[in-house]
Design a protein around this motif. Structure first.
Motif, PDB file in Angstrom:
ATOM      1  N   TYR A  83     -10.655  49.894  70.904  1.00 48.96           N
ATOM      2  CA  TYR A  83     -10.224  48.731  71.847  1.00 48.96           C
ATOM      3  C   TYR A  83     -10.552  46.997  71.218  1.00 48.96           C
ATOM      4  O   TYR A  83     -10.200  46.798  71.805  1.00 48.96           O
ATOM      5  N   LEU A  84     -11.886  46.976  70.073  1.00 47.22           N
ATOM      6  CA  LEU A  84     -11.399  46.031  69.373  1.00 47.22           C
ATOM      7  C   LEU A  84     -10.332  45.919  68.497  1.00 47.22           C
ATOM      8  O   LEU A  84      -9.859  44.140  67.785  1.00 47.22           O
ATOM      9  N   LEU A  85      -9.868  46.281  67.848  1.00 49.23           N
ATOM     10  CA  LEU A  85      -8.965  46.002  66.261  1.00 49.23           C
ATOM     11  C   LEU A  85      -8.299  45.319  66.912  1.00 49.23           C
ATOM     12  O   LEU A  85      -7.606  43.927  65.903  1.00 49.23           O
ATOM     13  N   PRO A  86      -6.799  44.944  68.174  1.00 44.68           N
ATOM     14  CA  PRO A  86      -6.307  44.051  68.512  1.00 44.68           C
ATOM     15  C   PRO A  86      -6.521  42.773  68.362  1.00 44.68           C
ATOM     16  O   PRO A  86      -5.654  42.163  68.586  1.00 44.68           O
ATOM     17  N   PHE A  87      -8.294  42.290  68.015  1.00 47.30           N
ATOM     18  CA  PHE A  87      -8.768  40.802  68.520  1.00 47.30           C
ATOM     19  C   PHE A  87      -8.739  40.904  67.126  1.00 47.30           C
ATOM     20  O   PHE A  87      -8.845  39.695  66.901  1.00 47.30           O
ATOM     21  N   VAL A  88      -8.592  42.110  65.778  1.00 47.33           N
ATOM     22  CA  VAL A  88      -8.813  40.919  64.651  1.00 47.33           C
ATOM     23  C   VAL A  88      -7.620  39.952  64.068  1.00 47.33           C
ATOM     24  O   VAL A  88      -6.543  40.500  64.411  1.00 47.33           O
ATOM     25  N   ARG A  89      -7.939  39.024  63.425  1.00 49.08           N
ATOM     26  CA  ARG A  89      -6.933  38.654  63.303  1.00 49.08           C
ATOM     27  C   ARG A  89      -6.691  38.532  61.853  1.00 49.08           C
ATOM     28  O   ARG A  89      -7.150  39.093  61.393  1.00 49.08           O
ATOM     29  N   TRP A  90      -5.242  38.132  60.998  1.00 51.82           N
ATOM     30  CA  TRP A  90      -5.481  37.667  59.809  1.00 51.82           C
ATOM     31  C   TRP A  90      -3.781  36.893  59.611  1.00 51.82           C
ATOM     32  O   TRP A  90      -2.868  37.017  60.284  1.00 51.82           O
ATOM     33  N   ALA A 208      -5.803  48.492  76.462  1.00 52.89           N
ATOM     34  CA  ALA A 208      -5.933  48.292  74.798  1.00 52.89           C
ATOM     35  C   ALA A 208      -4.606  49.127  74.196  1.00 52.89           C
ATOM     36  O   ALA A 208      -4.277  48.380  73.799  1.00 52.89           O
ATOM     37  N   TRP A 209      -4.198  50.072  74.739  1.00 55.41           N
ATOM     38  CA  TRP A 209      -2.728  50.186  73.575  1.00 55.41           C
ATOM     39  C   TRP A 209      -1.620  49.163  73.595  1.00 55.41           C
ATOM     40  O   TRP A 209      -1.354  48.881  73.232  1.00 55.41           O
ATOM     41  N   VAL A 210      -1.404  48.690  75.196  1.00 53.27           N
ATOM     42  CA  VAL A 210      -0.823  47.519  75.103  1.00 53.27           C
ATOM     43  C   VAL A 210      -1.113  46.627  74.062  1.00 53.27           C
ATOM     44  O   VAL A 210       0.287  45.582  73.814  1.00 53.27           O
ATOM     45  N   LEU A 211      -1.803  46.337  74.153  1.00 57.33           N
ATOM     46  CA  LEU A 211      -2.562  44.786  72.972  1.00 57.33           C
ATOM     47  C   LEU A 211      -2.008  45.612  72.180  1.00 57.33           C
ATOM     48  O   LEU A 211      -2.042  43.859  71.304  1.00 57.33           O
ATOM     49  N   TYR A 212      -1.729  46.544  71.499  1.00 56.71           N
ATOM     50  CA  TYR A 212      -1.725  46.260  70.325  1.00 56.71           C
ATOM     51  C   TYR A 212       0.128  45.942  69.948  1.00 56.71           C
ATOM     52  O   TYR A 212       1.401  46.228  68.540  1.00 56.71           O
ATOM     53  N   ALA A 216      -2.853  39.726  70.871  1.00 54.14           N
ATOM     54  CA  ALA A 216      -3.778  40.203  71.872  1.00 54.14           C
ATOM     55  C   ALA A 216      -4.528  39.128  73.126  1.00 54.14           C
ATOM     56  O   ALA A 216      -4.442  39.192  74.044  1.00 54.14           O
ATOM     57  N   PRO A 217      -5.101  38.517  72.224  1.00 50.68           N
ATOM     58  CA  PRO A 217      -5.135  37.300  73.341  1.00 50.68           C
ATOM     59  C   PRO A 217      -4.528  36.888  74.738  1.00 50.68           C
ATOM     60  O   PRO A 217      -4.894  36.804  75.238  1.00 50.68           O
ATOM     61  N   THR A 218      -2.933  35.892  74.185  1.00 50.16           N
ATOM     62  CA  THR A 218      -1.734  35.438  74.346  1.00 50.16           C
ATOM     63  C   THR A 218      -1.328  37.058  76.324  1.00 50.16           C
ATOM     64  O   THR A 218      -1.300  36.270  77.138  1.00 50.16           O
ATOM     65  N   LEU A 219      -1.321  37.982  75.354  1.00 45.17           N
ATOM     66  CA  LEU A 219      -1.117  38.795  76.572  1.00 45.17           C
ATOM     67  C   LEU A 219      -2.577  39.074  77.118  1.00 45.17           C
ATOM     68  O   LEU A 219      -2.163  39.187  78.788  1.00 45.17           O
ATOM     69  N   VAL A 220      -3.918  39.146  76.783  1.00 47.13           N
ATOM     70  CA  VAL A 220      -4.549  39.421  78.035  1.00 47.13           C
ATOM     71  C   VAL A 220      -4.715  38.492  78.731  1.00 47.13           C
ATOM     72  O   VAL A 220      -4.494  38.370  80.007  1.00 47.13           O
ATOM     73  N   LYS A 221      -4.189  36.524  78.732  1.00 49.00           N
ATOM     74  CA  LYS A 221      -4.629  35.665  79.408  1.00 49.00           C
ATOM     75  C   LYS A 221      -2.919  35.969  80.869  1.00 49.00           C
ATOM     76  O   LYS A 221      -3.560  35.682  81.679  1.00 49.00           O
ATOM     77  N   LEU A 223      -1.657  39.164  81.016  1.00 49.96           N
ATOM     78  CA  LEU A 223      -2.334  40.006  82.221  1.00 49.96           C
ATOM     79  C   LEU A 223      -2.868  39.574  83.390  1.00 49.96           C
ATOM     80  O   LEU A 223      -2.727  39.637  84.590  1.00 49.96           O
ATOM     81  N   ALA A 224      -4.131  38.844  82.809  1.00 44.43           N
ATOM     82  CA  ALA A 224      -4.666  37.662  84.143  1.00 44.43           C
ATOM     83  C   ALA A 224      -3.918  37.404  85.070  1.00 44.43           C
ATOM     84  O   ALA A 224      -4.532  36.994  86.259  1.00 44.43           O
ATOM     85  N   THR A 225      -3.031  36.507  84.238  1.00 45.44           N
ATOM     86  CA  THR A 225      -2.481  35.963  84.840  1.00 45.44           C
ATOM     87  C   THR A 225      -0.998  36.077  86.024  1.00 45.44           C
ATOM     88  O   THR A 225      -0.056  35.532  86.706  1.00 45.44           O
ATOM     89  N   PHE A 226      -0.938  37.139  85.701  1.00 43.33           N
ATOM     90  CA  PHE A 226       0.391  38.174  86.209  1.00 43.33           C
ATOM     91  C   PHE A 226       1.760  37.330  85.733  1.00 43.33           C
ATOM     92  O   PHE A 226       3.296  37.027  85.969  1.00 43.33           O
ATOM     93  N   GLN A 227       1.918  37.197  84.921  1.00 45.59           N
ATOM     94  CA  GLN A 227       2.704  36.041  83.714  1.00 45.59           C
ATOM     95  C   GLN A 227       3.460  37.655  83.129  1.00 45.59           C
ATOM     96  O   GLN A 227       4.765  37.223  82.036  1.00 45.59           O
ATOM     97  N   ALA A 228       2.398  38.528  82.782  1.00 46.04           N
ATOM     98  CA  ALA A 228       3.012  39.992  81.356  1.00 46.04           C
ATOM     99  C   ALA A 228       4.848  40.107  81.887  1.00 46.04           C
ATOM    100  O   ALA A 228       4.732  40.252  83.464  1.00 46.04           O
ATOM    101  N   PRO A 229       5.418  40.536  80.585  1.00 43.54           N
ATOM    102  CA  PRO A 229       6.306  41.599  81.269  1.00 43.54           C
ATOM    103  C   PRO A 229       5.594  42.499  82.198  1.00 43.54           C
ATOM    104  O   PRO A 229       5.199  43.210  81.964  1.00 43.54           O
ATOM    105  N   LEU A 230       6.845  43.050  82.677  1.00 39.60           N
ATOM    106  CA  LEU A 230       6.385  43.894  83.437  1.00 39.60           C
ATOM    107  C   LEU A 230       6.181  45.539  82.699  1.00 39.60           C
ATOM    108  O   LEU A 230       5.375  46.281  83.166  1.00 39.60           O
ATOM    109  N   VAL A 231       6.679  45.587  81.584  1.00 37.74           N
ATOM    110  CA  VAL A 231       6.783  46.839  81.395  1.00 37.74           C
ATOM    111  C   VAL A 231       5.309  46.982  81.068  1.00 37.74           C
ATOM    112  O   VAL A 231       4.767  48.147  80.918  1.00 37.74           O
ATOM    113  N   ALA A 232       4.942  45.945  80.219  1.00 41.83           N
ATOM    114  CA  ALA A 232       3.229  46.138  79.897  1.00 41.83           C
ATOM    115  C   ALA A 232       2.349  46.682  80.996  1.00 41.83           C
ATOM    116  O   ALA A 232       1.095  47.506  80.850  1.00 41.83           O
TER     117      ALA A 232
END
Ligand code: SF4
Ligand code: SF4
Length: 523
Positions: A83-90, A208-212, A216-221, A223-232
């Protein structure tokens, strides 16, 4: 027959929820007692057993002990990572994504911390699959279905879902009683809460799967605002559904009927692999504490098993391990914990059920010392393959270069005769710049003396060598024409080599030269 086949056959011939016999001899005796065709006589119609057996609900009882604790720890670690790995930055620099683990489909890259895999490096995926398979074989050769019992996603999520079920609908006895009663407000509320929590976990699992596959932070935002691609949204829905159904409803059926690994594992095991084993040398004949005392007084034997069925009640797949090896047993060790608690209560030694081997049970019956052989031909072989593949992968990853080139000769025409009589061949070069800075490469060619090389669309040269510019972390396909001034013999196929070297201020840096070979064809 080899001992591995012995165990495999015993496991395969045992229905998941029925006790099995302890050895092939016992199985054979049982088979001899059982008529091959159902029916009592020639006049009676032959009855075939049904091909479909209705599922018996399994209500695993709460248990505590060493293996349960290990399972909780493994569950927390594996789910935490997932659940947390997608939010780890590098930090990879300004021109690269900052997510530690990312499958970047649009740009065809896979990022894993400091490693970046390009589509051309697909061999690393093959290496990873070999490593995974060998690790699974090694685990199996050492301690049976460790993967199934502790690490498999089906086990981990089912464990979590069952914990929620116990929390909302009560432990085994309470849940069983409630299921026999008519639907009341309380029962509806409890079942509703359980399914709501299951769906929430399933939904977050899909999320969590699609965040890979994106930042991740952009996709969460998005998804919450319904602006993510349909495939997600589609994939979140799919994974929510599969997690809810597989971990909530199907549970042990996935392990028993759907998963091929139990069959493969049964064929791969041998007599020295540790498996969850009921020590029937100690447990049989079964008798209650009172009856056992009475039997002992009469000088008759009585085993340590008091037939309390605690080991069956805690089993997440509903197996009675006292029947011997069983295809439905995922070897989670929970029956060990429950039996140990029983033994402690009645003042008998623990580990009536334990990680053990059938060979040791037999040796103890013959008053011989148990033997444990972790170092055997198969474990050494698996470990060597893991080491060799791992070292090769690590070496090639550590020594790979940022510059690469590949070449493809035009298929048709193979050559063109120019008006001045010279011969020309055309090629497609793919030049790869894996670094995070833009680069200019000097292209050269060897193998054909007195020949011109031209890159279509490029007018920059270093001396007589064409230059090719490529952006950071990019590949570029260029068309290259090679014209031979000297006469070429009919039917000739001359090996040539294209080389690229990064250019610095004046001329070649003298750094790494990437090369790719092909042929120059004559008339
Ligand atoms: S928990 Fe132990 S004592 Fe009870 S039935 Fe199982 S093996 Fe026998
Ligand atoms: S029999 Fe024991 S080890 Fe096997 S699945 Fe059931 S509880 Fe786990």
């Amino acid at each position: 027959m080899c001992p591995g086949c012995d165990i495999a056959m015993a496991m395969l011939e045992t229905a998941p929820n029925q006790p099995a016999s302890h050895s092939l001899t016992a199985l054979a005796e049982e088979a001899a007692r059982t008529p091959l065709i159902a029916g009592g006589g020639p006049d009676e119609p032959e009855e075939e057993p049904p091909l479909y057996a209705a599922r018996r609900n399994v209500y695993p009882q709460r248990v505590s002990g060493t293996y349960r604790r290990v399972k909780w720890i493994v569950l927390c670690i594996t789910l935490g990572i997932y659940y947390l790995l997608p939010f780890v930055r590098w930090d990879r620099g300004p021109n690269a994504p900052g997510q530690a683990v990312l499958i970047d489909f649009p740009n065809r890259r896979f990022y894993f911390f400091f490693i970046e895999i390009w589509p051309q490096e697909f061999c690393y995926l093959t290496g990873l699959l070999i490593l995974a398979a060998m690790a699974l074989f090694l685990m199996n050769a050492v301690a049976g279905r460790l993967w199934c019992g502790y690490l498999c996603p089906q086990t981990v999520w089912t464990d979590l879902f069952q914990a929620i079920e116990r929390w909302t609908e009560g432990d085994r006895r309470e849940h069983l009683q409630r299921d026999r009663q008519p639907w009341t407000i309380d029962r509806i509320a409890r079942a509703g809460t359980k399914h709501f929590l299951w769906l929430m976990i399933a939904w977050w699992t899909g999320g969590a799967w699609v965040l890979y596959f994106a930042d991740a932070p952009t996709l969460v935002k998005d998804l919450a605002t319904f602006q993510a691609p349909l495939v997600a949204y589609v994939f979140i829905g799919l994974l929510t559904f599969t997690t809810y159904v597989l971990a909530g409803w199907m549970r042990e059926q996935v392990c028993v009927y759907m998963c091929p690994w139990p069959r493969i594992q049964a064929a791969l095991t041998d007599e020295y692999a540790l498996n969850v084993t009921y020590r029937y040398d100690r447990g049989e004949p079964r008798a209650s504490v009172k009856k056992a005392a009475a039997l002992h007084e009469q000088g008759l034997p009585a085993g340590d098993c008091i037939d309390c069925l605690q080991c069956v009640h805690v089993c997440p797949t509903g197996v009675d391990i006292r029947g011997g090896p069983n295809l439905g047993c995922i070897q989670c060790g929970l029956c060990i914990d429950s039996c140990d608690a029983v033994m402690l209560k009645i003042g008998r030694p623990a580990r009536l059920i334990a990680y053990d081997t059938d060979i040791n049970v037999k040796r103890r019956q013959q008053s011989e010392k148990p033997i444990y052989r972790i170092v055997r031909a198969r474990t050494v072989l698996y470990a060597v393959i893991i080491a060799v593949v791992g070292i090769v992968m690590a070496y090639t990853l550590a020594t790979r270069h940022n510059d690469a080139v590949s070449v493809l000769h035009d298929r048709n025409p193979l050559y063109v005769r120019l008006s001045d009589g010279s011969l020309r061949n055309a090629y497609t070069l793919r030049v790869i710049n894996k670094s995070l800075e833009p680069k200019t490469y000097v292209l050269s060619m060897t193998g054909l003396p007195d020949a011109d090389i031209d890159v279509i669309g490029s007018s920059s040269f270093a001396g007589s060598n064409p230059l090719i510019q490529i952006g950071p972390d990019q590949t570029r396909e260029v068309r290259v024409l090679v014209t031979a001034r000297d006469p070429i013999a009919p039917g000739a196929s001359i090996p040539i080599v294209f080389s690229i070297v990064p250019k610095s201020d004046g001329y070649n840096t003298g750094g790494y030269t990437a090369s790719a070979g092909d042929h120059f064809f004559g008339p």
